[in-house]
Write an enzyme that holds these catalytic residues in place. Structure first.
Site, PDB file in Angstrom:
ATOM      1  N   ASP A 157       0.850  -1.190   0.000  1.00 16.75           N
ATOM      2  CA  ASP A 157       0.000   0.000   0.000  1.00 16.75           C
ATOM      3  C   ASP A 157       0.889   1.245   0.000  1.00 16.75           C
ATOM      4  O   ASP A 157       1.964   1.251   0.610  1.00 16.75           O
ATOM      5  CB  ASP A 157      -0.898   0.008   1.250  1.00 16.75           C
ATOM      6  CG  ASP A 157      -2.073   0.954   1.133  1.00 16.75           C
ATOM      7  OD1 ASP A 157      -1.854   2.182   1.081  1.00 16.75           O
ATOM      8  OD2 ASP A 157      -3.216   0.482   1.089  1.00 16.75           O
ATOM      9  N   ALA A 171      -2.278   0.305  12.535  1.00 16.71           N
ATOM     10  CA  ALA A 171      -2.025  -1.138  12.527  1.00 16.71           C
ATOM     11  C   ALA A 171      -2.010  -1.670  11.100  1.00 16.71           C
ATOM     12  O   ALA A 171      -1.166  -2.493  10.744  1.00 16.71           O
ATOM     13  CB  ALA A 171      -3.083  -1.862  13.362  1.00 16.71           C
ATOM     14  N   TYR A 172      -2.940  -1.205  10.279  1.00 14.92           N
ATOM     15  CA  TYR A 172      -2.965  -1.596   8.866  1.00 14.92           C
ATOM     16  C   TYR A 172      -1.663  -1.196   8.185  1.00 14.92           C
ATOM     17  O   TYR A 172      -1.031  -2.011   7.505  1.00 14.92           O
ATOM     18  CB  TYR A 172      -4.154  -0.931   8.174  1.00 14.92           C
ATOM     19  CG  TYR A 172      -4.151  -1.076   6.677  1.00 14.92           C
ATOM     20  CD1 TYR A 172      -4.735  -2.175   6.065  1.00 14.92           C
ATOM     21  CD2 TYR A 172      -3.570  -0.101   5.861  1.00 14.92           C
ATOM     22  CE1 TYR A 172      -4.732  -2.312   4.679  1.00 14.92           C
ATOM     23  CE2 TYR A 172      -3.562  -0.228   4.480  1.00 14.92           C
ATOM     24  CZ  TYR A 172      -4.148  -1.329   3.901  1.00 14.92           C
ATOM     25  OH  TYR A 172      -4.127  -1.462   2.526  1.00 14.92           O
ATOM     26  N   ALA A 173      -1.252   0.062   8.374  1.00 20.74           N
ATOM     27  CA  ALA A 173      -0.034   0.549   7.723  1.00 20.74           C
ATOM     28  C   ALA A 173       1.187  -0.243   8.179  1.00 20.74           C
ATOM     29  O   ALA A 173       2.062  -0.583   7.372  1.00 20.74           O
ATOM     30  CB  ALA A 173       0.153   2.037   8.011  1.00 20.74           C
TER      31      ALA A 173
END
Length: 237
Positions: free
Chosen positions: A136, A148-150
């Site tokens: 991403d 957290a996603y990153a």
């Protein structure tokens, strides 16, 4: 000898589905994993795409998927790690569980699949075999609402380097790092204009640009260990 299939995790919708359908158009057999049953799967099955349910939120689920994958095919032309979970951060009691789930989906699943499916890739009779991680754009800047996603996508980006070094020269390992590529249902024109303005190209390009990027990696025998940004020049703004 029949061609070895390409595996796309999270291939039932959006970018994964588009790439699966385009690969079939180009003559490749395709296997996808999916998290839950949905009407779109029937259309994919009618096109000859093999669909395997998978729960990547647990290690047991990942290993179970690997067993069923090996029962389905004896070789793979490529693995595209597209399965993803866009969960926002939370300060509540579920914060730790959310982080752990994102770690398993974005890092542990690709890690274990790359390790356990190496033999399937090496069994492919074609001159090139690939692993592609879908990361991403946010890896480069972090996120105020999706930390957290990153972080878990950043871990996947780093795994690209490690597996590229481990598996060269037989298996090429690369990543694609998109920014906003598609709008969601319900996104209005105002949101579309705001999203478009974030990139130098001032557009939401649609999934075709991801397939073009994937096709480049699948067709190039001299690229490994790189992350291909597909962000419309976000860094220029």
């Amino acid at each position: 000898m029949s061609a070895s299939p390409i595996l796309i995790t999270g291939g039932a919708q959006r970018l994964g589905r588009h790439c699966a359908e385009r690969l079939v158009d180009d003559g490749h057999p395709v296997i996808i994993s999916y998290r839950r049953e949905r009407p779109e799967l029937d259309a994919l099955r009618e096109r000859g795409i093999v669909t395997l349910p998978a729960d990547f939120s647990t290690e047991a689920g990942i290993l179970d998927f690997l067993e069923r994958l090996k029962a389905e095919t004896s070789s793979l032309r490529a693995i595209v790690h597209n399965a993803s979970d866009w969960a926002p951060d939370s300060s509540g009691p579920e914060a730790g569980a959310t982080f752990e789930r994102l770690f398993r989906v974005h890092m542990l699943a690709p890690y274990l699949i790359n390790l356990h499916a190496r033999g399937l890739l090496e069994a492919c009779s074609e001159p090139q075999c690939d692993i592609v991680h879908m990361t991403d754009y946010v890896v480069q800047k972090g996120s105020k609402k999706h930390a957290a996603y990153a972080a878990s996508k950043a871990g996947l980006d780093n795994l690209t380097l490690s597996f590229a070094a481990m598996y060269a020269p037989a298996i090429q390992v690369n990543a694609i790092a998109p920014a906003l590529i598609m709008l969601n249902e319900g996104d209005d024109e105002a949101y579309a204009e705001k999203a478009s303005a974030k990139s130098a190209m001032e557009m939401v390009p649609g999934p075709g640009v991801i397939y073009q990027s994937l096709r480049y990696l699948l067709d190039n025998r001299f690229v490994t260990g790189v992350t291909l940004p597909v962000d419309g020049g976000r860094h220029l703004r």
